[in-house]
Motif scaffolding. Structure first.
Motif, short mmCIF file in Angstrom:
data_model
loop_
_atom_site.label_atom_id
_atom_site.label_comp_id
_atom_site.label_asym_id
_atom_site.label_seq_id
_atom_site.Cartn_x
_atom_site.Cartn_y
_atom_site.Cartn_z
N ALA A 174 -2.03 6.61 -9.31
CA ALA A 174 -2.72 6.01 -10.46
C ALA A 174 -2.70 4.49 -10.35
O ALA A 174 -3.69 3.81 -10.65
CB ALA A 174 -2.07 6.47 -11.76
N GLY A 175 -1.56 3.95 -9.92
CA GLY A 175 -1.46 2.50 -9.77
C GLY A 175 -2.38 1.98 -8.70
O GLY A 175 -3.03 0.94 -8.86
N ARG A 176 -2.45 2.69 -7.57
CA ARG A 176 -3.34 2.26 -6.48
C ARG A 176 -4.80 2.36 -6.90
O ARG A 176 -5.62 1.50 -6.53
CB ARG A 176 -3.08 3.11 -5.24
N ALA A 177 -5.13 3.36 -7.68
CA ALA A 177 -6.50 3.50 -8.18
C ALA A 177 -6.85 2.35 -9.11
O ALA A 177 -7.99 1.83 -9.08
CB ALA A 177 -6.66 4.83 -8.89
N GLU A 178 -5.89 1.94 -9.94
CA GLU A 178 -6.14 0.82 -10.85
C GLU A 178 -6.37 -0.48 -10.08
O GLU A 178 -7.27 -1.25 -10.40
CB GLU A 178 -4.97 0.65 -11.81
N VAL A 179 -5.55 -0.70 -9.06
CA VAL A 179 -5.72 -1.91 -8.25
C VAL A 179 -7.07 -1.91 -7.57
O VAL A 179 -7.77 -2.94 -7.53
CB VAL A 179 -4.59 -2.02 -7.20
N LYS A 180 -7.48 -0.77 -7.03
CA LYS A 180 -8.80 -0.66 -6.38
C LYS A 180 -9.92 -0.97 -7.36
O LYS A 180 -10.88 -1.67 -7.03
CB LYS A 180 -8.96 0.74 -5.79
N ARG A 181 -9.78 -0.46 -8.59
CA ARG A 181 -10.79 -0.71 -9.61
C ARG A 181 -10.86 -2.19 -9.95
O ARG A 181 -11.96 -2.76 -10.09
CB ARG A 181 -10.47 0.10 -10.87
N LEU A 182 -9.71 -2.84 -10.08
CA LEU A 182 -9.68 -4.26 -10.39
C LEU A 182 -10.30 -5.09 -9.28
O LEU A 182 -11.06 -6.04 -9.53
CB LEU A 182 -8.23 -4.71 -10.64
N ILE A 183 -9.98 -4.75 -8.04
CA ILE A 183 -10.54 -5.49 -6.90
C ILE A 183 -12.06 -5.34 -6.86
O ILE A 183 -12.80 -6.32 -6.68
CB ILE A 183 -9.91 -5.00 -5.58
#
Length: 203
Positions: free
Chosen positions: A16-25
């Motif tokens: 979930a954290g990696r998905a959030e970072v990808k979305r932010l980028i």
């Protein structure tokens, strides 16, 4: 944009954290000119040679640039708003329109290179974080503050966001006390973004 930078270090440990970072980028990359501005120097070996004394201690050799005008504007706006809130919290006074704010941001590379304002951080004393009951975010955000005297006309703050970056902020009701070129009037928040005064960033 600032939310994206704040998630750069440490790496997210959950899906979930990696998905959030990808979305932010992906969101930040949609800002016109942003990708080109933060793209690292092509000569990554040259960057490592410049920082050879600390290269072995760096958690990653994936560098981005923070010295362009788009990033400078974003950090200036973000840090100035944060300084207004912290000044009101620590002094109980709202900074008037004739007051001023000075901001400076530091990358995590600056921290590893010993370029943080250590004397000022020590002057601020222990840092604190946001809390609500038993919930706190000390691993995401910490801030230390100092108020020089009881009048409360000036305050200084240093905030860190995960292991990604730090921000130095001064707020004062006496604008003449800040160095010309560093000053950002609170009134700028009401003006078009095209006229936001931008400090010279640290690379």
């Amino acid at each position: 944009m600032i939310a994206t930078f704040s998630r750069m270090m440490p790496d997210a440990k959950t899906a979930a954290g990696r998905a959030e970072v990808k979305r932010l980028i992906n969101s930040a990359l949609r800002i016109p000119g942003f990708a080109r501005e933060v793209y690292p120097e092509w000569n990554q070996l040259g960057v490592l040679k410049r920082y050879q004394d600390v290269a072995s201690r760096l958690p990653s050799w994936n560098f981005v640039r923070l010295d362009g005008p788009i990033v400078a504007r974003a950090f200036t706006i973000f840090a100035s708003k944060l300084a207004l809130a912290l000044h009101a919290t620590t002094t109980g006074r709202i900074l008037p329109a004739e007051g001023a704010i000075a901001v400076q941001w530091y990358s995590n590379l600056a921290a590893y290179s010993g370029e943080l304002p250590k004397d000022f951080i020590v002057l601020c004393g222990p840092s604190r974080t946001l809390r609500q009951g038993n919930f706190q975010v000390g691993d995401q955000f910490r801030v230390a503050s100092v108020v020089p005297d009881e009048s409360g006309y000036m305050s200084g703050h240093f905030a860190s966001f995960r292991d990604s970056f730090g921000v130095l902020m001064f707020a004062t009701e006496r604008a003449e006390e800040l160095k010309k070129g560093w000053s950002v009037s609170p009134g700028f928040l009401k003006r078009p973004l095209t006229v936001v005064p931008v400090q010279q960033p640290r690379s």
